[in-house]
Design an enzyme around this catalytic site. Structure first.
Site, PDB file in Angstrom:
ATOM      1  N   CYS A  78       0.830  -1.205   0.000  1.00  0.00           N
ATOM      2  CA  CYS A  78       0.000   0.000   0.000  1.00  0.00           C
ATOM      3  C   CYS A  78       0.867   1.259   0.000  1.00  0.00           C
ATOM      4  CB  CYS A  78      -1.005  -0.056   1.151  1.00  0.00           C
ATOM      5  SG  CYS A  78      -2.453   0.947   0.826  1.00  0.00           S
ATOM      6  N   HIS A 172      -3.443  -4.501   1.858  1.00  0.00           N
ATOM      7  CA  HIS A 172      -2.843  -4.846   3.155  1.00  0.00           C
ATOM      8  C   HIS A 172      -2.962  -6.360   3.373  1.00  0.00           C
ATOM      9  CE1 HIS A 172      -2.418  -0.807   5.083  1.00  0.00           C
ATOM     10  NE2 HIS A 172      -3.294  -0.494   4.147  1.00  0.00           N
ATOM     11  N   GLU A 174      -1.329  -7.889   5.614  1.00  0.00           N
ATOM     12  CA  GLU A 174      -1.015  -8.110   7.038  1.00  0.00           C
ATOM     13  C   GLU A 174      -2.237  -7.916   7.937  1.00  0.00           C
ATOM     14  OE1 GLU A 174      -0.570  -5.442   5.368  1.00  0.00           O
ATOM     15  OE2 GLU A 174      -0.826  -3.708   6.672  1.00  0.00           O
TER      16      GLU A 174
END
Ligand SMILES: NC(=O)CC[C@H](N)C(=O)O
Length: 197
Positions: A78, A172, A174
């Site tokens: 990102c 994202h 994560e």
């Protein structure tokens, strides 16, 4: 094998958790000297203008360029993708690049107008399992240079790309409990270590 997460701003703890889940020791990177002890680096999502400013302030620009010049893998997610790109555009026009390492043009907040954020499963080239992805005011990759491989597209827009030792995604990975993309990155780092001896 130690992989660092640039800890200036953004989703640092979440990346460290995903790396640990992928079986890698993760280190929060706050000073450029720490890069010497690391074999790979993640640049997290957050706000690219802020991350870029802090990178300049703390001497990370040259240090990360030198890290990359050794062929050590870097993964930008990102805002981290924006920081890696050599051409940045926003709704207001072109912006100064930050690291300028990856040969691609990115458009900031590209999915922002229609839908602020959304979550989906993606097929990423080179990864057998689907990758769960969260898009938050995400950039998209408008164009890539000849050395860049496109690994994933959403509705015809490029959202994951790789240029040799550099990996970038506009979402994202994560913020989900699937560490598939982190495992893929850990594999890039292992391969570089094998080649570098
Ligand atoms: N989730 C994110 O990292 C968003 C990126 C942010 N919109 C930027 O342009 O920097």
């Amino acid at each position: 094998m130690n992989i660092g997460v640039l800890a200036l701003q953004g989703a640092v703890a979440e990346h460290m958790r995903s790396l640990e889940e992928a079986g890698v020791k993760a280190v929060a990177v706050k000073r450029p000297e720490q890069l010497d002890e690391l074999q790979g680096l993640v640049i997290p999502g957050g706000e690219s203008t802020t991350i870029g400013k802090l990178m300049r302030k703390y001497g990370f620009i040259d240090a990360i360029r030198a890290f990359s010049a050794q062929g050590k893998p870097i993964f930008g997610t990102c805002a981290g993708l924006i920081v890696l790109a050599n051409h940045i555009e926003s709704q207001q026009g072109p912006e100064e690049p930050h690291l300028g390492l990856m040969d691609m043009t990115v458009l900031r907040n590209a999915f922002g107008r229609q839908r602020e954020s959304f979550e989906t499963d993606l097929n990423v080239h080179g990864i057998d399992e689907p990758v769960r992805a969260v898009f938050i005011r995400a950039p998209l990759i408008k164009a890539v240079g000849a050395d860049v491989d496109v690994l994933c597209e959403v509705n015809g827009e490029i959202v994951t790309a790789r240029q040799g030792h550099l990996l970038a995604c506009s979402f994202h990975p994560e913020l989900t409990d699937d560490a598939n993309l982190h495992r893929y990155f850990a594999e890039m780092v292992k391969q570089h270590l094998n080649v570098a001896g």
